[in-house]
Motif scaffolding. Structure first.
Motif, short mmCIF file in Angstrom:
data_model
loop_
_atom_site.label_atom_id
_atom_site.label_comp_id
_atom_site.label_asym_id
_atom_site.label_seq_id
_atom_site.Cartn_x
_atom_site.Cartn_y
_atom_site.Cartn_z
N MET A 1 0.85 -1.20 0.00
CA MET A 1 0.00 0.00 0.00
C MET A 1 0.89 1.25 0.00
SD MET A 1 -2.96 1.08 2.72
CE MET A 1 -3.88 2.60 2.51
N ARG A 2 0.60 2.17 -0.92
CA ARG A 2 1.40 3.38 -1.00
C ARG A 2 1.13 4.31 0.17
NH1 ARG A 2 3.51 4.70 -6.13
NH2 ARG A 2 3.36 6.90 -5.62
N LYS A 3 2.20 4.96 0.63
CA LYS A 3 2.03 5.92 1.70
C LYS A 3 1.26 7.14 1.19
CE LYS A 3 6.27 4.73 4.21
NZ LYS A 3 7.58 5.23 4.69
N LYS A 4 0.47 7.72 2.06
CA LYS A 4 -0.30 8.90 1.68
C LYS A 4 0.65 10.07 1.46
CE LYS A 4 -4.63 11.23 2.76
NZ LYS A 4 -5.21 10.83 1.48
N ILE A 5 0.46 10.77 0.36
CA ILE A 5 1.35 11.88 0.01
C ILE A 5 0.84 13.15 0.67
CG2 ILE A 5 2.28 13.23 -1.90
CD1 ILE A 5 1.90 10.76 -3.67
N PHE A 6 1.77 13.94 1.20
CA PHE A 6 1.40 15.20 1.83
C PHE A 6 2.59 16.14 1.78
CE2 PHE A 6 3.04 12.40 5.10
CZ PHE A 6 3.96 13.20 5.78
N PHE A 20 -2.57 18.04 2.38
CA PHE A 20 -2.78 16.92 1.47
C PHE A 20 -3.19 17.43 0.09
CE2 PHE A 20 -3.34 15.17 5.71
CZ PHE A 20 -2.57 14.02 5.64
N PRO A 21 -3.01 16.62 -0.95
CA PRO A 21 -3.43 17.04 -2.29
C PRO A 21 -4.91 17.40 -2.31
CG PRO A 21 -2.13 15.03 -2.40
CD PRO A 21 -2.42 15.27 -0.95
N PRO A 22 -5.31 18.30 -3.20
CA PRO A 22 -6.73 18.69 -3.28
C PRO A 22 -7.61 17.50 -3.62
CG PRO A 22 -5.51 19.49 -5.19
CD PRO A 22 -4.50 18.97 -4.23
N GLU A 23 -8.80 17.48 -3.03
CA GLU A 23 -9.73 16.37 -3.25
C GLU A 23 -10.25 16.35 -4.68
OE1 GLU A 23 -12.86 16.38 -0.45
OE2 GLU A 23 -11.55 16.27 1.32
N HIS A 24 -10.53 17.53 -5.21
CA HIS A 24 -11.12 17.61 -6.55
C HIS A 24 -10.03 17.85 -7.58
CE1 HIS A 24 -15.02 17.69 -4.65
NE2 HIS A 24 -14.62 18.70 -3.89
N ARG A 25 -10.05 17.07 -8.64
CA ARG A 25 -9.07 17.24 -9.69
C ARG A 25 -9.57 18.25 -10.73
NH1 ARG A 25 -4.77 14.16 -9.72
NH2 ARG A 25 -4.56 14.10 -12.00
N PHE A 26 -9.31 18.03 -11.95
CA PHE A 26 -9.50 19.05 -12.97
C PHE A 26 -10.93 19.05 -13.49
CE2 PHE A 26 -5.47 16.72 -13.30
CZ PHE A 26 -4.67 17.63 -12.64
N PRO A 27 -11.40 20.18 -14.03
CA PRO A 27 -10.72 21.49 -13.98
C PRO A 27 -10.93 22.17 -12.64
CG PRO A 27 -12.79 21.70 -15.13
CD PRO A 27 -12.67 20.24 -14.78
N TYR A 28 -10.00 23.05 -12.29
CA TYR A 28 -10.15 23.81 -11.06
C TYR A 28 -9.91 25.29 -11.36
CZ TYR A 28 -5.13 22.84 -11.18
OH TYR A 28 -3.83 22.68 -11.57
N THR A 89 11.21 30.39 7.60
CA THR A 89 10.05 31.03 8.24
C THR A 89 10.34 32.47 8.65
OG1 THR A 89 10.68 30.02 10.35
CG2 THR A 89 9.04 28.86 9.02
N CYS A 90 11.61 32.82 8.78
CA CYS A 90 11.95 34.22 9.10
C CYS A 90 11.84 35.13 7.89
CB CYS A 90 13.38 34.30 9.66
SG CYS A 90 13.54 33.78 11.38
N HIS A 91 12.07 34.59 6.69
CA HIS A 91 12.15 35.43 5.50
C HIS A 91 11.01 35.23 4.51
CE1 HIS A 91 16.12 36.94 6.54
NE2 HIS A 91 16.48 35.71 6.83
N PHE A 92 10.19 34.18 4.72
CA PHE A 92 9.14 33.87 3.75
C PHE A 92 7.82 33.59 4.45
CE2 PHE A 92 13.15 32.97 1.74
CZ PHE A 92 12.98 33.48 0.46
N ILE A 93 6.73 33.87 3.74
CA ILE A 93 5.38 33.65 4.28
C ILE A 93 4.94 32.22 4.04
CG2 ILE A 93 2.96 34.34 4.11
CD1 ILE A 93 3.93 37.12 3.26
N GLY A 94 5.13 31.75 2.81
CA GLY A 94 4.73 30.39 2.46
C GLY A 94 5.94 29.48 2.40
N VAL A 95 5.96 28.43 3.21
CA VAL A 95 7.06 27.47 3.23
C VAL A 95 6.45 26.07 3.23
CG1 VAL A 95 9.08 26.60 4.47
CG2 VAL A 95 8.55 29.06 4.53
N ASP A 96 6.62 25.34 2.12
CA ASP A 96 6.04 24.01 1.98
C ASP A 96 7.10 23.04 1.50
OD1 ASP A 96 3.02 24.47 2.39
OD2 ASP A 96 3.55 26.01 0.92
N GLN A 97 7.13 21.84 2.13
CA GLN A 97 8.08 20.82 1.75
C GLN A 97 7.36 19.49 1.56
OE1 GLN A 97 9.80 18.23 4.15
NE2 GLN A 97 11.88 18.16 3.34
N VAL A 98 7.78 18.72 0.54
CA VAL A 98 7.24 17.38 0.33
C VAL A 98 8.28 16.37 0.80
CG1 VAL A 98 6.24 15.75 -1.30
CG2 VAL A 98 5.98 18.21 -1.68
N PRO A 99 8.06 15.69 1.91
CA PRO A 99 9.04 14.69 2.37
C PRO A 99 9.14 13.54 1.36
CG PRO A 99 7.46 15.25 4.11
CD PRO A 99 6.92 15.82 2.83
#
Length: 262
Positions: A1-6, A20-28, A89-99
Motif C-alpha cells: 500500500m502506497r504511503k499517503k502523500i502530503f 494533502f493534495p486537493p480532493e477535486h481534480r480538474f478542472p479547477y 520562516t523568518c524570510h518567507f510567508i509560504g514554506v512548503d516541503q514534500v518529504p
C-alpha cells in the motif's frame, strides 16, 4: 500500500502541519480568499537550487545572500533541519516541503519558499524503480501583483531507472496540472536529464506545454555525461536576467533568474 502523500507547511511561531493534495481534480479555478492583498513587488526574483541536504559548509551564507531577497525559492534535497526551517520562516510567508526521503530526524525533499501565501498546494511523489527511493515535486499557486495566478512547479526528477517510462510518468503528472492552469507558469528544479532519451522527453514536455527555457550566458550548471541537470522553464512571464552562481556549498550550483509580468 502506497504511503499517503502530503506536504509539510512551516509557519513562524506555529507547529508544522500536513497539507494533502486537493480532493477535486480538474478542472479547477484558483480564487483569492476574500480580503487577500496582492503583493506589491515589480519583478519576480527566483532562486532554484539542489541544496544537497545541507551537507556542505557555507550553504547558509549562500542562501542568505541570494535567497532571502528572492520572491520564490525552489530547493531540492532540502532537509528540514532547524537551521533551514528557521531561515525559511523568518524570510518567507509560504514554506512548503514534500518529504521524499525519511531520515532519523529530518526528512528531505523539495521545498518551496515564497513571499506570498499559496492558495493551492499539491504535493507529488514518485518512487525510483531500482533503488526504491522517492523523488518529490510540489505544485503551488500564488497571486501576482498584476492579479494573475502564478503556478510554481518545483521538481526533483527520478534518477535511477531502466528506460524512461517512470521519468515520463512523473512529468506527465505535473503536465496535467499545467495544462489546466490559465495563468503564468514557472517550473524549476533538478530534472536529472543526463541522457539523450531523458532530454528528448523533457523537451517534448516543454513544447507541449508552451514552456520556454531559461538560458545562461555563462553556464556553470552541474552536468552529468555532459548534460545539464538543473533547469528553469517559464510561460506567460518575461525573462529579464539569469545567472548561475558558482559555489562549493552544494554539489549543484544555484540558478538565479528575474522576471517581469506581462
Amino acid at each position: 500500500m502506497r504511503k499517503k502523500i502530503f506536504a509539510m507547511r512551516y509557519t513562524a511561531g506555529q507547529p508544522a502541519k500536513q497539507v494533502f493534495p486537493p480532493e477535486h481534480r480538474f478542472p479547477y479555478v484558483h480564487r483569492l480568499p476574500e480580503g487577500t492583498l496582492l503583493p506589491d513587488y515589480k519583478k519576480l526574483k527566483v532562486l532554484v537550487w539542489n541544496i544537497f541536504k545541507q551537507q556542505r559548509a557555507q550553504w547558509q551564507s549562500v542562501i542568505t545572500d541570494f535567497g532571502k531577497d528572492s520572491h520564490l525559492v525552489m530547493l531540492q534535497e532540502a532537509q528540514t533541519t532547524p537551521e533551514l526551517v528557521t531561515f525559511a520562516t523568518c524570510h518567507f510567508i509560504g514554506v512548503d516541503q514534500v518529504p521524499a526521503l525519511s531520515f532519523p530526524q529530518h526528512p528531505s525533499g523539495v521545498m518551496t519558499l515564497a513571499k506570498s501565501t499559496p492558495i493551492f498546494c499539491c504535493p507529488l511523489r514518485e518512487r525510483e524503480p531500482l533503488l526504491r527511493l522517492a523523488k518529490s515535486a510540489l505544485i503551488t499557486v500564488y497571486p501576482m501583483p498584476n492579479g494573475q495566478m502564478l503556478m510554481a512547479v518545483n521538481i526533483h526528477a527520478v534518477n535511477f531507472s531502466l528506460g524512461i517510462d517512470i521519468y515520463k510518468k512523473q512529468l506527465d503528472t505535473v503536465g496535467e496540472h499545467i495544462q489546466h492552469h490559465q495563468g503564468p507558469v514557472l517550473m524549476g528544479g533538478d530534472f536529472n536529464a543526463w541522457s539523450q532519451p531523458r532530454s528528448k522527453v523533457l523537451y517534448h514536455f516543454t513544447r507541449k506545454h508552451h514552456l520556454q527555457e531559461v538560458s545562461f550566458e555563462h553556464d556553470f550548471r552541474r552536468t552529468a555525461f555532459g548534460r545539464p541537470l538543473d533547469f528553469i522553464f517559464y510561460r506567460n512571464i518575461a525573462l529579464e536576467r539569469a545567472v548561475v552562481l558558482k559555489t562549493e556549498a552544494s554539489d549543484h550550483n544555484p540558478l538565479l533568474a528575474e522576471f517581469s509580468f506581462l
